[in-house]
Design an enzyme around this catalytic site. Structure first.
Site, PDB file in Angstrom:
ATOM      1  N   LYS A  84       0.850  -1.186   0.000  1.00  0.00           N
ATOM      2  CA  LYS A  84       0.000   0.000   0.000  1.00  0.00           C
ATOM      3  C   LYS A  84       0.888   1.240   0.000  1.00  0.00           C
ATOM      4  CE  LYS A  84      -4.472   0.819   1.980  1.00  0.00           C
ATOM      5  NZ  LYS A  84      -5.601   0.357   2.765  1.00  0.00           N
TER       6      LYS A  84
ATOM      7  N   GLU B  57     -20.577  -5.436   8.520  1.00  0.00           N
ATOM      8  CA  GLU B  57     -21.550  -4.679   9.301  1.00  0.00           C
ATOM      9  C   GLU B  57     -22.688  -5.551   9.828  1.00  0.00           C
ATOM     10  OE1 GLU B  57     -20.249  -3.697   6.422  1.00  0.00           O
ATOM     11  OE2 GLU B  57     -19.257  -1.800   6.884  1.00  0.00           O
TER      12      GLU B  57
ATOM     13  N   ARG C  59     -26.384  -1.840   5.265  1.00  0.00           N
ATOM     14  CA  ARG C  59     -26.143  -3.265   5.103  1.00  0.00           C
ATOM     15  C   ARG C  59     -26.688  -4.102   6.249  1.00  0.00           C
ATOM     16  NH1 ARG C  59     -20.752  -5.132   2.148  1.00  0.00           N
ATOM     17  NH2 ARG C  59     -21.667  -4.239   0.308  1.00  0.00           N
TER      18      ARG C  59
HETATM   19  C1  TPP Z   1     -19.608  -1.957   3.352  1.00  0.00           C
HETATM   20  C2  TPP Z   1     -18.392  -1.100   3.531  1.00  0.00           C
HETATM   21  N1  TPP Z   1     -17.874  -0.928   4.767  1.00  0.00           N
HETATM   22  C3  TPP Z   1     -16.778  -0.143   4.941  1.00  0.00           C
HETATM   23  C4  TPP Z   1     -16.191   0.465   3.876  1.00  0.00           C
HETATM   24  C5  TPP Z   1     -15.012   1.414   4.095  1.00  0.00           C
HETATM   25  N2  TPP Z   1     -13.794   0.933   3.427  1.00  0.00           N
HETATM   26  C6  TPP Z   1     -13.403   1.409   2.239  1.00  0.00           C
HETATM   27  S1  TPP Z   1     -12.002   0.700   1.689  1.00  0.00           S
HETATM   28  C7  TPP Z   1     -11.870  -0.238   3.075  1.00  0.00           C
HETATM   29  C8  TPP Z   1     -10.710  -1.158   3.240  1.00  0.00           C
HETATM   30  C9  TPP Z   1     -10.549  -2.047   2.061  1.00  0.00           C
HETATM   31  O1  TPP Z   1      -9.431  -2.836   2.235  1.00  0.00           O
HETATM   32  P1  TPP Z   1      -8.861  -3.674   1.024  1.00  0.00           P
HETATM   33  O2  TPP Z   1      -9.984  -4.272   0.278  1.00  0.00           O
HETATM   34  O3  TPP Z   1      -7.837  -4.590   1.556  1.00  0.00           O
HETATM   35  O4  TPP Z   1      -8.227  -2.589   0.072  1.00  0.00           O
HETATM   36  P2  TPP Z   1      -6.862  -1.769   0.263  1.00  0.00           P
HETATM   37  O5  TPP Z   1      -7.289  -0.374   0.566  1.00  0.00           O
HETATM   38  O6  TPP Z   1      -6.065  -2.391   1.351  1.00  0.00           O
HETATM   39  O7  TPP Z   1      -6.181  -1.851  -1.041  1.00  0.00           O
HETATM   40  C10 TPP Z   1     -12.929   0.007   3.960  1.00  0.00           C
HETATM   41  C11 TPP Z   1     -13.109  -0.617   5.273  1.00  0.00           C
HETATM   42  C12 TPP Z   1     -16.771   0.269   2.606  1.00  0.00           C
HETATM   43  N3  TPP Z   1     -16.296   0.865   1.528  1.00  0.00           N
HETATM   44  N4  TPP Z   1     -17.848  -0.527   2.461  1.00  0.00           N
END
Ligand code: TPP
Length: 622
Positions: A285, A373, A401
């Site tokens: 990242k 969630e 959700r």
């Molecule tokens: C239902 C939902 N809950 C929370 C989020 C907030 N959110 C956006 S990106 C993320 C983390 C995603 O992690 P990953 O898929 O590993 O992607 P990375 O940013 O590490 O590349 C979260 C918790 C969301 N977008 N959707």
């Protein structure tokens, strides 16, 4: 600049490998340059530059379809699909969305922003494709879902994987692991993925074995069958659980997700294999920008910053005032010091919800359940059933959700779960998928649930305390904003279903909820200068309403107005109208999907400022 030669991903295909490397450097620089001005999801998007370039090189979009889960990591996709020039408008009002948007480009198959949906969406596309082909319609196309390890913690992914392994459609899942969600990823699956990553021996060994057998043995040789069987046995030995293979996917990886040549070679091979396939890549990242590599949590979603050192550009917007989230964080930690039964749950958002403070102080009472969630709410119900006092802090948009769990597991059981509904209202730059504007509507239909909204910091703290002493589920909604600097001097204690009369008498009455109380108060002051005198009720509760006070005050009013930072149809205003059974003019947000733009600008646009409210009232008098 190679980037200037790219109008669509087709232009990539003429590039040599060294040129593609150069292109990745340019894309990365462009992302850093623009996000430093606009803010946005920097670390995630820097981590996928090579992966997205390789995907576009190997796929034929928009005929082929790639869905990016959440879509916060897809800036390179925007840049490579004809949006480089407009990229500087990222997340600005009327500019490019920070997420894929079907209204913005044919290359964005869906408008996304909520996590863990890509596998199901991709499977739907694949099934539709095959059905059309079986009817003699349509052209074959390839389908891919790109998903992060954080998003893989969401249950919906497993519903998709389960189904995809069963349907056996041709589709590709690209799993991008970096050990992080927004903060460090959690859960058994995450541990499992890390185990695979730390076992690179397996893949190298397998490909050498395959190459050896294929090159030395005649086609159809029994030895190849034996080798295949041997491969299965070996996988069982070396990949604990063989999770993806057991689910019906062919697993490839893990590969270095920044090795462009390897990615292209792998994708070219894997693309033509039949059935469900999963390519596992490992990325860093923030790759290529040292401040983001060092502090990926901070740079997951960042506001404008100085490129040289990564420092925030200005704190002008918040000044020294606290945000609602900060007040929540501090007050909760204080309440939990005294009341040992208070426990806190987040669905992968400890920093965003302010629960990181609680986590650091009371790790044994803090639960990060991953991007889950529905599970968070069910889990909270279990904790409450055993006598603990759980608070589940979830953004309004993501709480959508968990609607069924709020209804069935919390409300139906009448369990004292506290819902801290952050980012309720206009969220600003994250835009259409993230607006927290529907919660009043969907929460007010839940029996047993109390719904509150504070107008200022004092009231918020008092509501939190009230919620933890309640015997039923309670939701407190609050905006992505700083606490108003001019709170009301009235400080009546919180009582269930009791509103607060902030100003008596007058020709009209405004009943305002939460973040709209102070603007309504200022609107009344503006109108008073013109001789229009109005009463003001701070509703405090969207449910149950203070019918008694509202009826009493409104009885003397010619006009009744309600103001809320939520969708006005079926929202708080409707509740007041139902209670009074007379004409009520409700001011709020339209029943629509509202695009991105600064919160202050959007509130102004929808007339949810002191001036806007005064204008609306004046127009009704006119
Ligand atoms: C239902 C939902 N809950 C929370 C989020 C907030 N959110 C956006 S990106 C993320 C983390 C995603 O992690 P990953 O898929 O590993 O992607 P990375 O940013 O590490 O590349 C979260 C918790 C969301 N977008 N959707």
């Amino acid at each position: 600049m190679l980037l200037e030669k790219i109008n669509s991903p087709k232009d990539l295909k003429n590039f040599t490998l060294p040129q593609l490397h150069e292109l990745c450097t340019e894309v990365r620089q462009r992302i850093i340059e623009i996000v430093s001005q606009t803010g946005g999801h920097l670390a995630s998007s820097l981590g996928t530059v090579e992966l997205i370039t390789a995907l576009h090189y190997c796929f034929d979009m928009p005929k082929d379809k790639i869905i990016f889960d959440v879509g916060h990591q897809a800036y390179a996709h925007k840049i490579l699909t004809g949006r480089n020039k407009e990229f500087q408008t990222l997340r600005q009002y009327k500019g490019l969305s920070g997420f894929p948007s079907k209204d913005e480009s044919d290359y964005d198959i869906f408008t996304t922003g909520h996590s863990s949906t890509a596998i199901s969406l991709a499977l739907g596309l694949a099934c539709a494709r095959d059905y059309s082909l079986s009817c003699g319609n349509g052209d074959p196309f390839k389908v891919a879902a790109v998903i992060g390890d954080g998003s893989l913690s969401g249950g919906l992914c497993f519903e998709g994987l389960n189904n995809a392994g069963h349907f056996k459609k041709d589709m590709l899942v690209v799993l991008n692991t970096n050990e992080l969600s927004i903060s460090p990823n959690v859960g058994a699956i995450s541990t499992y993925l890390n185990k695979i990553i730390s076992m690179p021996v397996y893949n190298r060994f397998m490909s050498s074995l395959e190459e050896f057998v294929k090159s030395r043995m005649p086609k159809g040789s029994r030895l190849i069958d034996i080798a295949n069987k041997f491969e299965k046995e070996l996988k069982g030995l070396f990949i604990p659980g063989m999770l993806f293979e057991e689910l019906g996917f062919r697993y490839f990886g893990p590969f270095n997700g920044h090795d462009l040549d390897l990615l292209i070679k792998t994708l070219k091979n894997v693309i033509n294999i039949k059935g469900p396939r999963l390519v596992h890549v490992v990325t860093k990242k923030g790759k290529g920008y040292p401040p983001a590599e060092t502090e990926p949590v901070k740079f997951h979603g960042i506001s404008p910053f100085t490129i040289e050192n990564g420092d925030a550009l200005s704190k002008k917007e918040t000044g020294t005032q606290k945000t609602y989230t900060q007040v929540f964080s501090e007050r909760l930690t204080e309440l939990a010091r005294v009341d040992k039964k208070i426990v806190a749950i987040t669905a992968a958002m400890p920093e965003g919800t302010g629960l990181d403070g609680f986590r650091d102080k009371y790790p044994e009472r803090f639960f990060d359940v991953g991007i889950a969630e529905e599970h968070a709410v069910c889990f909270a119900a279990g904790l409450a059933r055993e006598g603990l006092k759980p608070v589940v802090a979830i953004y309004s948009t993501f709480l959508q959700r968990a609607y069924d769990q709020i209804m069935e597991e919390a409300a139906l059981q009448n369990l004292p779960v506290v819902f801290a509904v952050d980012r309720a209202g206009i969220v600003g730059e994250d835009g259409v998928t993230h607006q927290g504007i529907f919660d009043i509507i969907f929460l007010r239909s839940v029996p047993n649930l109390v719904v509150m909204a504070p107008k200022d910091g004092f009231e918020f703290e008092a509501m939190l305390e009230f919620a933890f002493n309640s015997k039923c589920p309670v939701a407190i909604r609050y905006p992505r904003a700083v606490i108003p600097s001019n709170p009301s001097i009235l400080k009546a204690p919180i009582e269930l279903g009791k509103a607060e009369l902030l100003k008596e008498g007058g020709d009209f009455t405004i009943i305002a909820l939460g973040s709209m109380v102070i603007p309504a108060q200022e609107a009344i002051e503006l109108l008073a200068k013109e001789g229009l005198k109005g009463a003001l009720i701070n509703a405090r509760f969207a449910k149950p309403l203070d019918n008694e006070l509202i009826q009493k005050v409104c009885a003397k009013s010619k006009f009744i107005f309600t103001v809320e930072e939520g969708v006005e149809d079926e929202g708080f205003g409707s509740a007041v109208r139902e209670a009074l059974n007379r004409q009520v003019f409700s001011f709020g947000l339209p029943s629509a999907f509202i695009a991105h733009g600064k919160r202050s600008l959007m509130l102004e646009k929808f007339g949810l400022t002191a001036k806007g409210i005064a204008d609306k009232i004046r127009s009704i008098y006119a």
